[in-house]
Design an enzyme around this catalytic site. Structure first.
Site, PDB file in Angstrom:
ATOM      1  N   GLY A  50     -54.072  37.472  25.082  1.00 44.37           N
ATOM      2  CA  GLY A  50     -53.847  37.994  26.332  1.00 44.37           C
ATOM      3  C   GLY A  50     -55.036  39.267  26.993  1.00 44.37           C
ATOM      4  N   ASN A  90     -47.765  28.378  26.332  1.00 42.34           N
ATOM      5  CA  ASN A  90     -46.716  29.499  26.366  1.00 42.34           C
ATOM      6  C   ASN A  90     -46.370  30.450  27.519  1.00 42.34           C
ATOM      7  OD1 ASN A  90     -44.851  31.574  25.504  1.00 42.34           O
ATOM      8  ND2 ASN A  90     -46.487  32.794  24.288  1.00 42.34           N
ATOM      9  N   TRP A  91     -45.452  30.122  28.226  1.00 41.79           N
ATOM     10  CA  TRP A  91     -45.233  30.540  29.735  1.00 41.79           C
ATOM     11  C   TRP A  91     -44.773  32.196  29.467  1.00 41.79           C
ATOM     12  CZ3 TRP A  91     -42.343  26.399  32.991  1.00 41.79           C
ATOM     13  CH2 TRP A  91     -43.144  25.162  32.999  1.00 41.79           C
ATOM     14  N   LYS A  92     -44.270  32.498  28.376  1.00 45.20           N
ATOM     15  CA  LYS A  92     -43.996  34.059  28.108  1.00 45.20           C
ATOM     16  C   LYS A  92     -42.799  34.228  29.174  1.00 45.20           C
ATOM     17  CE  LYS A  92     -48.508  35.139  26.558  1.00 45.20           C
ATOM     18  NZ  LYS A  92     -49.236  36.022  25.868  1.00 45.20           N
ATOM     19  N   GLU A 101     -46.203  39.092  19.946  1.00 44.61           N
ATOM     20  CA  GLU A 101     -45.505  39.867  20.681  1.00 44.61           C
ATOM     21  C   GLU A 101     -44.084  40.032  20.414  1.00 44.61           C
ATOM     22  OE1 GLU A 101     -46.288  37.364  24.214  1.00 44.61           O
ATOM     23  OE2 GLU A 101     -48.295  38.036  24.230  1.00 44.61           O
ATOM     24  N   GLU A 139     -53.448  32.865  15.440  1.00 41.93           N
ATOM     25  CA  GLU A 139     -53.661  33.750  16.747  1.00 41.93           C
ATOM     26  C   GLU A 139     -54.173  34.967  16.449  1.00 41.93           C
ATOM     27  OE1 GLU A 139     -51.668  31.935  20.362  1.00 41.93           O
ATOM     28  OE2 GLU A 139     -50.298  33.278  19.520  1.00 41.93           O
ATOM     29  N   SER A 183     -56.574  33.769  24.252  1.00 40.59           N
ATOM     30  CA  SER A 183     -57.560  33.455  25.387  1.00 40.59           C
ATOM     31  C   SER A 183     -57.922  32.347  25.481  1.00 40.59           C
ATOM     32  CB  SER A 183     -58.485  34.907  25.734  1.00 40.59           C
ATOM     33  OG  SER A 183     -57.655  35.985  25.616  1.00 40.59           O
ATOM     34  N   HIS A 231     -44.581  34.971  16.794  1.00 44.29           N
ATOM     35  CA  HIS A 231     -45.581  35.367  17.754  1.00 44.29           C
ATOM     36  C   HIS A 231     -45.937  36.739  17.757  1.00 44.29           C
ATOM     37  CE1 HIS A 231     -47.325  35.938  21.535  1.00 44.29           C
ATOM     38  NE2 HIS A 231     -47.661  34.594  21.727  1.00 44.29           N
ATOM     39  N   GLY A 237     -51.538  30.855  26.365  1.00 45.30           N
ATOM     40  CA  GLY A 237     -50.843  31.746  27.019  1.00 45.30           C
ATOM     41  C   GLY A 237     -51.050  31.870  28.742  1.00 45.30           C
ATOM     42  N   GLY A 238     -52.099  32.697  29.081  1.00 47.14           N
ATOM     43  CA  GLY A 238     -52.223  33.010  30.397  1.00 47.14           C
ATOM     44  C   GLY A 238     -52.710  31.407  31.332  1.00 47.14           C
TER      45      GLY A 238
HETATM   46  C1  PEP Z   1     -50.105  33.399  23.307  1.00 46.07           C
HETATM   47  O1  PEP Z   1     -49.357  33.587  24.252  1.00 46.07           O
HETATM   48  O2  PEP Z   1     -49.801  32.987  22.210  1.00 46.07           O
HETATM   49  C2  PEP Z   1     -51.649  33.466  23.926  1.00 46.07           C
HETATM   50  C3  PEP Z   1     -52.294  32.985  23.020  1.00 46.07           C
HETATM   51  O3  PEP Z   1     -51.725  33.793  25.107  1.00 46.07           O
HETATM   52  P1  PEP Z   1     -53.278  34.078  26.049  1.00 46.07           P
HETATM   53  O4  PEP Z   1     -53.779  32.609  26.154  1.00 46.07           O
HETATM   54  O5  PEP Z   1     -53.053  34.643  26.977  1.00 46.07           O
HETATM   55  O6  PEP Z   1     -54.194  34.774  25.073  1.00 46.07           O
END
Ligand code: PEP
Length: 261
Positions: free
Chosen positions: A175, A12-14, A99, A169, A215, A97, A236-237
């Site tokens: 994040g 997930n590049w957000k 967010e 999640e 994470s 999600h 994500g990150g």
């Molecule tokens: C996500 O964007 O769904 C996510 C899990 O981000 P991260 O890996 O940065 O926690």
């Protein structure tokens, strides 16, 4: 009994990378990630770059997903892009999600409409569910997972539900660098699979894929992906670093090979 679910690694590049940065990054990623057809690697860039990346994408290695999509196919909905408009470009779409839930106030009703719209338009939803820290501390995790899951799967047939992907999640792990413990993930995933079984029967529960997200990076990925009932990771990150992401894909490939032996 061994399952035959395909492990998925989703990036997930957000809200990162414009067209030229994304194109440059994909070029790097395609060099770093080996061709691993026994698993599925799905990239979720922002909507603007989906079209140019779809031309550049090595389809032996990757599939594309959208980070969001609106549930009305067309109309006076300024700023929205519908599932109907996305379906030529993507295999998957993220729904619910955290967010979207917490920054954009999307509730279970919106998530449910988006899941149904995605399915109606031939896109597989990746339904994200998870508790906040407050909810975990007050012992509400299972209730939250139950509510978000049942709302998200509402009005689907068993066959449609079986094709879906659920991402567990926990909000407090997204994040933050503070990932869940593998036994917390295992418990949540077993609970989710059990709920799917109650709703649609054992066969659907055996087919549906359930990922962990929160994470995940190249150091901790194996602890989650190796869990017997876990079918991959939503990253994500770490998906914004081609070397880290390629290592996570390698971990997943090794786990999948072991499962197939
Ligand atoms: C996500 O964007 O769904 C996510 C899990 O981000 P991260 O890996 O940065 O926690």
């Amino acid at each position: 009994m061994r399952n035959n679910r395909k492990i998925m690694i989703a990036g997930n590049w957000k809200e990162h990378m414009d067209v030229s940065t994304a194109s440059h990054f994909l070029h790097r990623l395609q060099e770093s990630v080996a061709n691993r057809q026994s698993i599925e690697v799905v990239l979720f860039p922002n909507v603007l770059v989906l079209q140019p990346l779809s031309v550049q994408l090595d389809r032996r290695k990757f599939r594309l997903g959208a980070q969001d999509g609106f549930y009305k196919d067309a109309g006076a909905y300024t700023g929205e892009v519908s599932m109907a408009m996305l379906n030529d470009l993507v295999h998957y779409v993220l729904v619910g999600h955290s967010e979207r839930r917490h920054v954009f106030n999307e509730n279970d009703d919106v998530a449910s409409k988006k899941v149904q719209s995605a399915v109606r338009n031939g896109i597989i939803p990746v339904l994200c569910i998870g508790e906040t820290l407050q909810e975990r501390l007050s012992g509400e995790t299972k209730q939250i997972l139950h509510n978000q899951l049942t709302a998200g799967l509402m009005h689907l047939t068993a066959r449609e539900a079986a094709a879906m992907v659920i991402a567990y999640e926990p909000v407090w792990a997204i994040g933050t660098g503070e990932f869940a413990k593998p036994d917390q993930v295992e418990e949540a995933i077993k609970y989710i699979r059990n709920q799917v079984s109650q709703l649609f029967g054992e066969r659907t529960a055996r087919h549906i894929r359930i990922l962990y997200g929160g994470s995940v990076d190249d150091h901790n990925a194996s602890a989650f992906i190796e869990l017997e009932d876990c079918d991959g990771a939503l990253v994500g990150g770490a998906s914004l670093n081609h070397e880290k992401f390629a290592k996570i894909v390698d971990v997943a490939f090794k786990v999948q090979q072991k499962r197939m032996d």
